[in-house]
Design a protein around this motif. Structure first.
Motif, short mmCIF file in Angstrom:
data_model
loop_
_atom_site.label_atom_id
_atom_site.label_comp_id
_atom_site.label_asym_id
_atom_site.label_seq_id
_atom_site.Cartn_x
_atom_site.Cartn_y
_atom_site.Cartn_z
N ARG A 59 0.85 -1.05 0.02
CA ARG A 59 -0.05 0.04 0.01
C ARG A 59 0.80 1.15 -0.05
N PRO A 60 0.57 2.42 -0.85
CA PRO A 60 1.47 3.36 -0.80
C PRO A 60 1.15 4.19 0.59
N GLU A 61 2.33 4.60 0.87
CA GLU A 61 2.19 5.37 2.16
C GLU A 61 1.04 6.71 2.18
N ARG A 62 0.20 6.83 3.03
CA ARG A 62 -0.80 8.05 3.14
C ARG A 62 0.03 9.33 3.41
N ALA A 63 -0.32 10.18 2.39
CA ALA A 63 0.40 11.31 2.72
C ALA A 63 -0.33 12.02 3.80
N GLN A 64 0.40 12.78 4.76
CA GLN A 64 -0.30 13.55 5.88
C GLN A 64 -1.18 14.49 5.34
N PRO A 65 -2.25 14.74 5.75
CA PRO A 65 -3.21 15.78 5.21
C PRO A 65 -2.54 17.05 5.37
#
Length: 69
Positions: A59-65
């Motif tokens: 899974r691609p790492e979630r970008a911090q909002p």
């Protein structure tokens, strides 16, 4: 059926077997000798014997909002 380290969980095994079963139903040649006529069983047996492997994509790492004020 024992799960391999490369399988994250039972769900990934089912997804991989379903994909291989579709290939078999569409005319792919089974990679093992089997007495089963069911594509799903053949696919599971191929995975269990190590004839078929599949990769579970990371899974691609979630970008911090970003918060805009």
């Amino acid at each position: 059926m024992q799960m391999d380290d490369s399988l994250l969980n039972k769900y990934s095994l089912v997804k991989g077997a379903a994909r291989r079963a579709r290939q078999l139903q569409n005319g792919a040649t089974p990679l093992i000798a089997t007495t089963s006529m069911k594509a799903c069983r053949v696919a599971q047996d191929e995975i269990r014997t190590g004839q078929v492997r599949f990769v579970v994509p990371q899974r691609p790492e979630r970008a911090q909002p970003t918060i805009h004020i």
